[in-house]
Design a protein around this motif. Structure first.
Motif, PDB file in Angstrom:
ATOM      1  N   ARG A 160       0.789  -1.217  -0.094  1.00  0.00           N
ATOM      2  CA  ARG A 160      -0.089   0.052   0.022  1.00  0.00           C
ATOM      3  C   ARG A 160       0.843   1.388  -0.219  1.00  0.00           C
ATOM      4  O   ARG A 160       1.479   1.740   0.944  1.00  0.00           O
ATOM      5  CB  ARG A 160      -0.816   0.052   1.184  1.00  0.00           C
ATOM      6  CG  ARG A 160      -1.750   1.228   1.371  1.00  0.00           C
ATOM      7  CD  ARG A 160      -2.588   1.136   2.856  1.00  0.00           C
ATOM      8  NE  ARG A 160      -3.306   0.334   2.887  1.00  0.00           N
ATOM      9  CZ  ARG A 160      -4.732   0.638   2.844  1.00  0.00           C
ATOM     10  NH1 ARG A 160      -4.998   1.930   2.293  1.00  0.00           N
ATOM     11  NH2 ARG A 160      -5.672  -0.248   3.194  1.00  0.00           N
ATOM     12  N   PRO A 161       1.245   1.783  -1.119  1.00  0.00           N
ATOM     13  CA  PRO A 161       0.529   1.455  -2.649  1.00  0.00           C
ATOM     14  C   PRO A 161       1.264   0.144  -3.061  1.00  0.00           C
ATOM     15  O   PRO A 161       2.371   0.062  -2.729  1.00  0.00           O
ATOM     16  CB  PRO A 161       0.785   2.628  -3.276  1.00  0.00           C
ATOM     17  CG  PRO A 161       2.107   3.157  -2.526  1.00  0.00           C
ATOM     18  CD  PRO A 161       2.011   3.011  -1.080  1.00  0.00           C
ATOM     19  N   LEU A 162       0.681  -0.315  -4.046  1.00  0.00           N
ATOM     20  CA  LEU A 162       1.101  -1.651  -4.611  1.00  0.00           C
ATOM     21  C   LEU A 162       2.340  -0.953  -5.407  1.00  0.00           C
ATOM     22  O   LEU A 162       2.211  -0.325  -6.483  1.00  0.00           O
ATOM     23  CB  LEU A 162       0.199  -2.259  -5.592  1.00  0.00           C
ATOM     24  CG  LEU A 162       0.585  -3.537  -6.019  1.00  0.00           C
ATOM     25  CD1 LEU A 162       0.972  -4.672  -4.905  1.00  0.00           C
ATOM     26  CD2 LEU A 162      -0.342  -4.175  -7.187  1.00  0.00           C
ATOM     27  N   LYS A 163       3.448  -1.619  -4.777  1.00  0.00           N
ATOM     28  CA  LYS A 163       4.896  -1.279  -5.730  1.00  0.00           C
ATOM     29  C   LYS A 163       5.639  -2.669  -5.930  1.00  0.00           C
ATOM     30  O   LYS A 163       5.749  -3.228  -4.856  1.00  0.00           O
ATOM     31  CB  LYS A 163       5.744  -0.238  -4.817  1.00  0.00           C
ATOM     32  CG  LYS A 163       5.308   1.078  -4.817  1.00  0.00           C
ATOM     33  CD  LYS A 163       6.321   2.117  -4.211  1.00  0.00           C
ATOM     34  CE  LYS A 163       6.001   3.355  -4.446  1.00  0.00           C
ATOM     35  NZ  LYS A 163       7.027   4.395  -3.459  1.00  0.00           N
ATOM     36  N   PRO A 175      10.474  -3.369   6.983  1.00  0.00           N
ATOM     37  CA  PRO A 175      10.252  -1.955   7.139  1.00  0.00           C
ATOM     38  C   PRO A 175       9.285  -1.302   5.861  1.00  0.00           C
ATOM     39  O   PRO A 175       8.429  -0.403   6.096  1.00  0.00           O
ATOM     40  CB  PRO A 175      11.287  -1.097   7.363  1.00  0.00           C
ATOM     41  CG  PRO A 175      12.489  -2.216   7.401  1.00  0.00           C
ATOM     42  CD  PRO A 175      11.916  -3.559   6.986  1.00  0.00           C
ATOM     43  N   MET A 176       9.749  -1.570   4.630  1.00  0.00           N
ATOM     44  CA  MET A 176       8.924  -1.102   3.630  1.00  0.00           C
ATOM     45  C   MET A 176       7.476  -1.742   3.569  1.00  0.00           C
ATOM     46  O   MET A 176       6.592  -0.976   2.935  1.00  0.00           O
ATOM     47  CB  MET A 176       9.558  -1.476   2.334  1.00  0.00           C
ATOM     48  CG  MET A 176      10.885  -0.837   2.105  1.00  0.00           C
ATOM     49  SD  MET A 176      10.756   0.717   0.777  1.00  0.00           S
ATOM     50  CE  MET A 176      10.476  -0.024  -0.526  1.00  0.00           C
ATOM     51  N   LYS A 216       5.229  -3.071   6.139  1.00  0.00           N
ATOM     52  CA  LYS A 216       4.862  -3.679   7.610  1.00  0.00           C
ATOM     53  C   LYS A 216       3.739  -4.291   7.524  1.00  0.00           C
ATOM     54  O   LYS A 216       2.502  -3.785   7.253  1.00  0.00           O
ATOM     55  CB  LYS A 216       4.757  -2.548   8.352  1.00  0.00           C
ATOM     56  CG  LYS A 216       6.335  -2.060   8.563  1.00  0.00           C
ATOM     57  CD  LYS A 216       6.119  -0.926  10.066  1.00  0.00           C
ATOM     58  CE  LYS A 216       7.462  -0.523  10.314  1.00  0.00           C
ATOM     59  NZ  LYS A 216       7.571   0.498  11.513  1.00  0.00           N
ATOM     60  N   ASN A 217       3.530  -5.597   7.975  1.00  0.00           N
ATOM     61  CA  ASN A 217       2.565  -6.237   8.044  1.00  0.00           C
ATOM     62  C   ASN A 217       1.448  -6.067   6.792  1.00  0.00           C
ATOM     63  O   ASN A 217       0.212  -5.839   6.917  1.00  0.00           O
ATOM     64  CB  ASN A 217       1.577  -5.982   9.462  1.00  0.00           C
ATOM     65  CG  ASN A 217       2.400  -6.146  10.523  1.00  0.00           C
ATOM     66  OD1 ASN A 217       3.456  -6.726  10.360  1.00  0.00           O
ATOM     67  ND2 ASN A 217       1.904  -6.088  11.708  1.00  0.00           N
ATOM     68  N   LEU A 219      -1.438  -7.138   4.116  1.00  0.00           N
ATOM     69  CA  LEU A 219      -2.457  -8.351   3.835  1.00  0.00           C
ATOM     70  C   LEU A 219      -1.917  -9.220   2.939  1.00  0.00           C
ATOM     71  O   LEU A 219      -1.146  -8.883   1.992  1.00  0.00           O
ATOM     72  CB  LEU A 219      -3.563  -7.556   3.432  1.00  0.00           C
ATOM     73  CG  LEU A 219      -4.957  -8.315   3.346  1.00  0.00           C
ATOM     74  CD1 LEU A 219      -5.373  -8.625   4.756  1.00  0.00           C
ATOM     75  CD2 LEU A 219      -6.169  -7.562   2.704  1.00  0.00           C
ATOM     76  N   PRO A 252      -8.678  -8.054  -2.232  1.00  0.00           N
ATOM     77  CA  PRO A 252      -9.787  -8.176  -3.243  1.00  0.00           C
ATOM     78  C   PRO A 252      -9.352  -7.863  -4.806  1.00  0.00           C
ATOM     79  O   PRO A 252      -9.760  -8.566  -5.649  1.00  0.00           O
ATOM     80  CB  PRO A 252     -10.540  -6.781  -2.832  1.00  0.00           C
ATOM     81  CG  PRO A 252      -9.822  -5.813  -2.224  1.00  0.00           C
ATOM     82  CD  PRO A 252      -8.681  -6.635  -1.540  1.00  0.00           C
ATOM     83  N   TYR A 253      -8.355  -7.300  -5.052  1.00  0.00           N
ATOM     84  CA  TYR A 253      -7.826  -7.165  -6.284  1.00  0.00           C
ATOM     85  C   TYR A 253      -7.221  -8.228  -6.896  1.00  0.00           C
ATOM     86  O   TYR A 253      -6.709  -8.390  -8.070  1.00  0.00           O
ATOM     87  CB  TYR A 253      -7.095  -5.870  -6.759  1.00  0.00           C
ATOM     88  CG  TYR A 253      -6.002  -5.420  -5.783  1.00  0.00           C
ATOM     89  CD1 TYR A 253      -4.690  -6.176  -5.863  1.00  0.00           C
ATOM     90  CD2 TYR A 253      -6.190  -4.429  -4.793  1.00  0.00           C
ATOM     91  CE1 TYR A 253      -3.708  -5.577  -5.278  1.00  0.00           C
ATOM     92  CE2 TYR A 253      -5.060  -4.197  -4.002  1.00  0.00           C
ATOM     93  CZ  TYR A 253      -3.845  -4.788  -4.225  1.00  0.00           C
ATOM     94  OH  TYR A 253      -2.740  -4.689  -3.377  1.00  0.00           O
ATOM     95  N   TYR A 255      14.887  -7.853   4.610  1.00  0.00           N
ATOM     96  CA  TYR A 255      16.357  -7.690   4.824  1.00  0.00           C
ATOM     97  C   TYR A 255      17.208  -8.510   3.990  1.00  0.00           C
ATOM     98  O   TYR A 255      18.348  -8.100   3.760  1.00  0.00           O
ATOM     99  CB  TYR A 255      16.542  -7.867   6.550  1.00  0.00           C
ATOM    100  CG  TYR A 255      15.922  -6.631   7.203  1.00  0.00           C
ATOM    101  CD1 TYR A 255      16.655  -5.638   7.281  1.00  0.00           C
ATOM    102  CD2 TYR A 255      14.945  -6.885   8.023  1.00  0.00           C
ATOM    103  CE1 TYR A 255      16.358  -4.511   8.106  1.00  0.00           C
ATOM    104  CE2 TYR A 255      14.504  -5.661   8.927  1.00  0.00           C
ATOM    105  CZ  TYR A 255      15.171  -4.746   8.941  1.00  0.00           C
ATOM    106  OH  TYR A 255      14.860  -3.600   9.630  1.00  0.00           O
TER     107      TYR A 255
END
Lengths: 344, 265, 253
Positions: free
Chosen positions: B161-164, B213-214, B216-217, B219, B225-226, B240
């Motif tokens: 989030r955002p999808l990268k 870190p980039m 975090k948790n 989903l 959904p997508y 890491y």
């Protein structure tokens, strides 16, 4: 006989109209916007990073169309409507053309809630935290700005600015505490519609429709709110009750938008102004036209953000709203600045 | 006249090079955590005087703040003569000039470039032998990679989030290639903000998402959904290990290769 | 129509006091007094915008028993100062006077028809498509008066409706108010004593927050007026017309 039928048609609309004073009447504008909304929705559903042949869809393409693209188009439209309506309501409540979800601090406090969720690693709960943050912000601003149960517009604006600044500072501090999550937080603050789902669409649809129906009941009251308080009160309007209700609805709409799509600035400010500059100044015209125009504007922005670059790359939608919206607004301001607003 | 001038310039130039290489750096500040394990392997741990806040490679070393915004007072107080930084953007050269220190950019985009940087670091720190030994060890490690019949297709998510996803300039593309796969994202960037539908339509065999870190948790992708119609093998990895361009990247290759083998068997 | 008994309304140090007052339908009453004497406060108490203690009967029923919307259908108020921060046209501004009769969503054809009529009655029909905020001060005042007249309420409270209005329209408005007052009770705050004495039949004088005198036209005299306004006021009678002029500031005795 003929006279009577004309009278009835005016009554059934329940809305006073006099098209002679406008560049174009309410009905043509409404029809135009509905057509535009329909057209842009179609276009945005058909266009995307992946080209889909409607006549020969594979299963994947069908899934993309119905579960990825359509929810996204619908969500962006609903967020556009929600932001436009909330901005408009804030402007009525505060009698200030500069009021919107940003200046009241509701956006920023929603975002702060969301960022707290990111920092705690509770990414899934972002909408919930945003809602909590937004409503906390609302309550704080409301408490500060109401004296003896009365909302003081100027104090509210000041409190909103203070809250905004404080929230931004807190967000900056949290960004500082975690360098690596920076890109995530920054982008999230710029907003986007990637996470659209039919569930979110349904929830936001309920919120927007519910708010719209609630606002409809107060079209005339909102107009009377544009007078000074004594005039409004002596017209039989429950000024404070209407202000409270409008304020609450505006905060609710903002919190849901921020929770689902991040902070997308400018829409709440610009859409109602554009409609006003087109000479639609009564709530019965401003509200429905702003809701429609907000949806059209946002769907268009998101369409650009996901199709402008090649290979499925996206641009943050906030960049598009700010630049497109800003330019258009500037143009209108220069053209018609005199008619924009009146201060006491 | 011109000859004299030229000679002078050449002399000055030669002298500066000589003095540069002859000068053994004694006080090193590492502003890019991925480089720290390299320095440790080179046996120059005792020369490191400062690191970033999140870097725990060395003991008893001053923390100078974050990698993007180090504390200039702390830095200056450490009197470094060499600063190892991640990129020009993170630490511009003007800043090192103000500190009278040389700056070394540790910014490899491929495994080969990692080896190169190790070699250069070994040279400027007077640890050429250790550097060569490390390079040999890492190369040997790569030989553990087992060949695959077909190249599996991969998309690697750096943030949800955002999808990268990782683009061709990311070290991850090199890791995927060495592990025998191919990154379907060809965009010439490190991180690419991408339309979810594009990922779905590219239909990679492997969808790898990192957690760290980039991201975090995030989903789990299959719950988003997508990604309802995403049929890829979803693999969760540690940021890491994969996203840092250091020694760890070589282990990442081996691990990824193993995952490919297991799934494709 | 209106009966007041021992009314008191406080705002900071200022106290409005009306010990006893009866006002009937068909009266056109001038409310006079110096600045800060309590005229505006009096009107806002009557229209229910300000809290008070004491008895207030409206049509022989206690004022507090009326639902809010009902109060404003019966009592309309033209405030001394009004402002509008939306570019509404004159027609719409006047139309909003009908708000207490609506469901909040829209105005009926009756409201619209009344508005047309009111616009003509106040000689502002030609302004109907103009933006309210672009009008001159006097024109604005006439539009706001029209807005109140459009309410068509049995009690009309007008706080300085004639300020800034040209002489011709002052006359027209006074004539209109006289006509309207046959079926109504109208209270008007005026500063122009000459005009008041010439046109009105009953006078309420406020001094320092208290209703001091309630006089018929023939009860007016120089000394009472001089006392109220703290200037020397003289009457000049010519036939059955009375001219009022001032002659220097009254010395405290």
């Amino acid at each position: 006989m003929r006279d009577k039928s004309e009278v009835r048609s005016q009554e059934s609309d329940g809305v006073y109209k006099d098209s002679s004073t406008f560049l174009c009447g309410m009905k043509p504008a409404l029809i135009l916007l509905v057509a535009l909304l329909f057209g842009i929705t179609m276009l945005a559903t058909l266009k995307g990073a992946v080209s889909i042949n409607l006549l020969h869809m594979t299963d994947t393409e069908r899934d993309i169309l119905f579960f990825v693209r359509l929810p996204r188009v619908l969500l962006s439209g609903l967020v556009g409507s929600a932001l436009a309506l909330s901005g408009l309501l804030f402007q009525y409540v505060m009698k200030n053309p500069l009021a919107d979800s940003f200046t009241t601090g509701v956006s920023a406090s929603s975002a702060m809630g969301a960022v707290v969720a990111i920092m705690l690693g509770l990414g899934v709960l972002i909408p919930v935290f945003a809602l909590a943050g937004g409503i906390t912000g609302l309550v704080i601003v409301y408490r500060i700005s109401s004296v003896k149960g009365r909302v003081q517009p100027i104090t509210m604006l000041l409190a909103g600015i203070v809250l905004s600044t404080f929230s931004s500072a807190t967000i900056s501090f949290m960004k500082f505490l975690s360098d690596d999550a920076v890109s995530s937080i920054i982008f999230w603050l710029m907003g986007g519609f990637q996470d659209a789902s039919l569930r979110k669409v349904a929830a936001l649809f309920l919120v927007v429709t519910g708010s719209f129906i609630a606002v409809r009941r107060h079209y005339l009251g909102l107009d009377i709110l544009s007078f000074d308080d004594t005039t409004a009160l002596s017209s039989g309007l429950r000024v404070d009750r209407l202000r409270k209700e409008a304020f609450f609805l505006a905060a609710l709409l903002t919190a849901f938008s921020v929770g689902y799509a991040g902070i997308i600035g400018f829409v709440g400010l610009i859409v109602p102004h554009v409609i006003r500059l087109m000479k639609f100044v009564k709530a019965s015209e401003l509200v429905p036209l702003s809701v429609l125009a907000g949806a059209v504007f946002m769907i268009f922005n998101d369409l650009i953000s996901r199709t402008l670059l090649s290979e499925g790359q996206e641009l943050p939608v906030g960049i598009i709203t700010s630049s497109l919206g800003g330019l258009f607004f500037l143009y209108l301001l220069i053209k018609r600045k005199r008619e924009l607003y009146y201060f006491d | 006249m011109t000859i004299l001038k030229r000679t002078l310039i050449v002399l000055v130039f030669a002298f500066s090079i000589l003095s540069g290489s002859a000068f053994a750096y004694e006080r090193v500040v590492v502003l890019y955590a991925a480089a720290s394990p390299v320095l440790k392997e080179l046996g120059v741990s005792d020369k490191v005087v400062g690191v970033t806040r999140t870097d725990h490679t060395f003991r008893g070393v001053t923390s100078v703040g974050s990698h993007l915004r180090p504390n200039m007072e702390l830095l200056r107080a450490l009197r470094p003569d060499l600063i190892v930084a991640g990129s020009k953007r993170a630490f511009p050269e003007e800043m090192s000039n103000r500190l009278n220190a040389r700056v070394f950019y540790f910014d490899p985009r491929t495994l080969e470039e990692i080896l190169q940087r190790i070699k250069s670091l070994g040279e400027i720190l007077g640890a050429q032998q250790q550097a060569q030994a490390l390079i040999d060890r890492l190369k040997e490690k790569l030989s553990e990679v087992r060949p695959l019949e077909d190249k599996p297709t991969v998309i690697y998510e750096t943030s949800a989030r955002p999808l990268k996803v990782a683009g061709s300039r990311s070290i991850i593309t090199s890791i995927i290639e060495h592990a025998g796969g191919v990154n379907l994202i060809k965009v010439k960037k490190k991180h690419v903000l991408i339309s979810p539908e594009k990922v779905v339509s590219l239909a990679p065999q492997f969808y790898i998402y990192q957690v760290g870190p980039m991201n975090k948790n995030p989903l789990a992708p299959e719950k988003r959904p997508y990604f309802g119609s995403l049929k890829s093998h979803v693999v969760k990895v540690d940021e890491y290990e994969f996203a840092r361009p250091g020694i760890n990247a070589f282990q990442a290759v081996i691990d990824l290769n193993r995952i490919f083998l297991e799934v494709l068997k | 129509m209106i009966e007041l008994k021992e009314i008191e309304a406080r705002q900071g140090d200022f106290i409005l006091r009306v010990s006893r007052l009866r006002l009937k339908k068909g009266e056109l009453v001038a409310v006079l007094g110096n600045n800060g004497s309590g005229k505006s406060t009096f009107l806002s108490v009557l229209s229910g915008l300000r809290g008070f203690t004491g008895g207030y009967l409206l049509d022989e029923r206690d004022f507090s028993e009326y639902p809010l919307i009902e109060r404003h259908r019966i009592v309309s108020l033209l405030p001394q100062h009004s402002s509008l921060n939306m570019p509404f046209d004159v027609h719409y501004v006047v139309l909003t006077g009908r708000y207490p009769y609506t469901d909040g969503k829209g105005y009926s054809s009756v409201d619209i028809a009344r508005t047309e009529e009111t616009l003509r009655r106040l000689d502002i029909y030609h302004l109907r498509n103009r933006q309210f905020n672009e009008l001159s001060g006097g024109e604005k005042q006439r539009v706001l008066l029209a807005r109140v007249v459009n309410r068509d309420s049995p009690v009309m409270l007008l706080d300085e409706p004639l300020s800034g209005v040209d002489l011709r329209h002052q006359h027209e408005i006074v004539n209109l108010l006289e006509e309207l007052s046959r079926e109504r009770l109208i209270l008007i705050v005026v500063h122009d004593i000459t005009l008041a004495v010439r046109e009105f039949e009953r006078f309420l004088f406020f001094v320092d927050g208290t209703l001091k005198y309630d006089l018929k036209k023939d009860e007016l005299d120089e000394s009472r007026l001089s006392e109220v306004f703290q200037v020397n006021i003289r009457f000049l009678k010519e036939g059955n017309r009375v001219f009022v002029y001032t002659d220097g500031i009254k010395k405290e005795v």
